[in-house]
Design a protein around this motif. Structure first.
Motif, PDB file in Angstrom:
ATOM      1  N   MET A   5       0.834  -1.177   0.000  1.00  0.00           N
ATOM      2  CA  MET A   5       0.000   0.000   0.000  1.00  0.00           C
ATOM      3  C   MET A   5       0.883   1.246   0.000  1.00  0.00           C
ATOM      4  O   MET A   5       1.907   1.275   0.654  1.00  0.00           O
ATOM      5  N   ILE A   6       0.461   2.260  -0.694  1.00  0.00           N
ATOM      6  CA  ILE A   6       1.213   3.506  -0.782  1.00  0.00           C
ATOM      7  C   ILE A   6       0.852   4.394   0.402  1.00  0.00           C
ATOM      8  O   ILE A   6      -0.326   4.599   0.698  1.00  0.00           O
ATOM      9  N   ASP A   7       1.872   4.909   1.091  1.00  0.00           N
ATOM     10  CA  ASP A   7       1.656   5.836   2.194  1.00  0.00           C
ATOM     11  C   ASP A   7       1.844   7.249   1.664  1.00  0.00           C
ATOM     12  O   ASP A   7       2.968   7.702   1.470  1.00  0.00           O
ATOM     13  N   PRO A   8       0.750   7.991   1.409  1.00  0.00           N
ATOM     14  CA  PRO A   8       0.880   9.326   0.828  1.00  0.00           C
ATOM     15  C   PRO A   8       1.509  10.335   1.783  1.00  0.00           C
ATOM     16  O   PRO A   8       1.915  11.410   1.366  1.00  0.00           O
ATOM     17  N   ASP A   9       1.600   9.992   3.060  1.00  0.00           N
ATOM     18  CA  ASP A   9       2.186  10.897   4.039  1.00  0.00           C
ATOM     19  C   ASP A   9       3.677  10.667   4.238  1.00  0.00           C
ATOM     20  O   ASP A   9       4.287  11.307   5.093  1.00  0.00           O
ATOM     21  N   ALA A  10       4.269   9.772   3.477  1.00  0.00           N
ATOM     22  CA  ALA A  10       5.706   9.521   3.586  1.00  0.00           C
ATOM     23  C   ALA A  10       6.483  10.755   3.132  1.00  0.00           C
ATOM     24  O   ALA A  10       6.054  11.463   2.215  1.00  0.00           O
ATOM     25  N   PRO A  11       7.608  11.038   3.767  1.00  0.00           N
ATOM     26  CA  PRO A  11       8.393  12.224   3.407  1.00  0.00           C
ATOM     27  C   PRO A  11       8.861  12.231   1.951  1.00  0.00           C
ATOM     28  O   PRO A  11       9.098  13.294   1.387  1.00  0.00           O
ATOM     29  N   MET A  12       8.951  11.065   1.350  1.00  0.00           N
ATOM     30  CA  MET A  12       9.383  10.986  -0.042  1.00  0.00           C
ATOM     31  C   MET A  12       8.419  11.726  -0.973  1.00  0.00           C
ATOM     32  O   MET A  12       8.816  12.262  -2.006  1.00  0.00           O
ATOM     33  N   PHE A  13       7.140  11.782  -0.607  1.00  0.00           N
ATOM     34  CA  PHE A  13       6.122  12.395  -1.456  1.00  0.00           C
ATOM     35  C   PHE A  13       5.848  13.856  -1.108  1.00  0.00           C
ATOM     36  O   PHE A  13       4.834  14.408  -1.516  1.00  0.00           O
ATOM     37  N   ASP A  14       6.725  14.505  -0.362  1.00  0.00           N
ATOM     38  CA  ASP A  14       6.534  15.913  -0.010  1.00  0.00           C
ATOM     39  C   ASP A  14       6.625  16.866  -1.199  1.00  0.00           C
ATOM     40  O   ASP A  14       5.850  17.814  -1.269  1.00  0.00           O
ATOM     41  N   PRO A  15       7.549  16.668  -2.151  1.00  0.00           N
ATOM     42  CA  PRO A  15       7.610  17.620  -3.279  1.00  0.00           C
ATOM     43  C   PRO A  15       6.337  17.572  -4.137  1.00  0.00           C
ATOM     44  O   PRO A  15       5.882  16.503  -4.546  1.00  0.00           O
ATOM     45  N   LEU A  16       5.787  18.751  -4.379  1.00  0.00           N
ATOM     46  CA  LEU A  16       4.554  18.853  -5.171  1.00  0.00           C
ATOM     47  C   LEU A  16       4.758  18.324  -6.582  1.00  0.00           C
ATOM     48  O   LEU A  16       3.884  17.645  -7.129  1.00  0.00           O
ATOM     49  N   TRP A  17       5.917  18.603  -7.194  1.00  0.00           N
ATOM     50  CA  TRP A  17       6.153  18.168  -8.568  1.00  0.00           C
ATOM     51  C   TRP A  17       6.126  16.647  -8.677  1.00  0.00           C
ATOM     52  O   TRP A  17       5.658  16.102  -9.675  1.00  0.00           O
ATOM     53  N   LEU A  18       6.585  15.945  -7.648  1.00  0.00           N
ATOM     54  CA  LEU A  18       6.591  14.480  -7.687  1.00  0.00           C
ATOM     55  C   LEU A  18       5.171  13.936  -7.605  1.00  0.00           C
ATOM     56  O   LEU A  18       4.799  13.030  -8.355  1.00  0.00           O
ATOM     57  N   ARG A  19       4.360  14.505  -6.726  1.00  0.00           N
ATOM     58  CA  ARG A  19       2.968  14.062  -6.619  1.00  0.00           C
ATOM     59  C   ARG A  19       2.206  14.346  -7.906  1.00  0.00           C
ATOM     60  O   ARG A  19       1.408  13.526  -8.358  1.00  0.00           O
ATOM     61  N   MET A  20       2.468  15.507  -8.507  1.00  0.00           N
ATOM     62  CA  MET A  20       1.797  15.837  -9.769  1.00  0.00           C
ATOM     63  C   MET A  20       2.225  14.889 -10.886  1.00  0.00           C
ATOM     64  O   MET A  20       1.397  14.486 -11.710  1.00  0.00           O
TER      65      MET A  20
END
Length: 60
Positions: free
Chosen positions: A1-16
């Motif tokens: 399962m993907i943890d969206p609160d992980a620090p790896m996903f903090d950059p907005l460009w990566l999430r986009m």
């Protein structure tokens, strides 16, 4: 399962990027006539959008 609160996903460009890639692939599949794959990638993109932008807890 993907943890969206992980620090790896903090950059907005990566999430986009994670949201945009399946949605672009979905558009390509629909344009070429592959309805099943278009719907599948569209569902993945929608799920990623929900995870990373709607259900994500901001750590401000």
């Amino acid at each position: 399962m993907i943890d969206p609160d992980a620090p790896m996903f903090d950059p907005l460009w990566l999430r986009m990027l994670i949201v945009a890639l399946p949605l672009l692939m979905s558009a390509y599949e629909f344009a070429t006539g592959s309805v099943f794959w278009g719907a599948l990638f569209g569902g993945v993109g929608g799920y990623m959008f929900h995870l990373f932008f709607l259900a994500r807890v901001d750590r401000s």
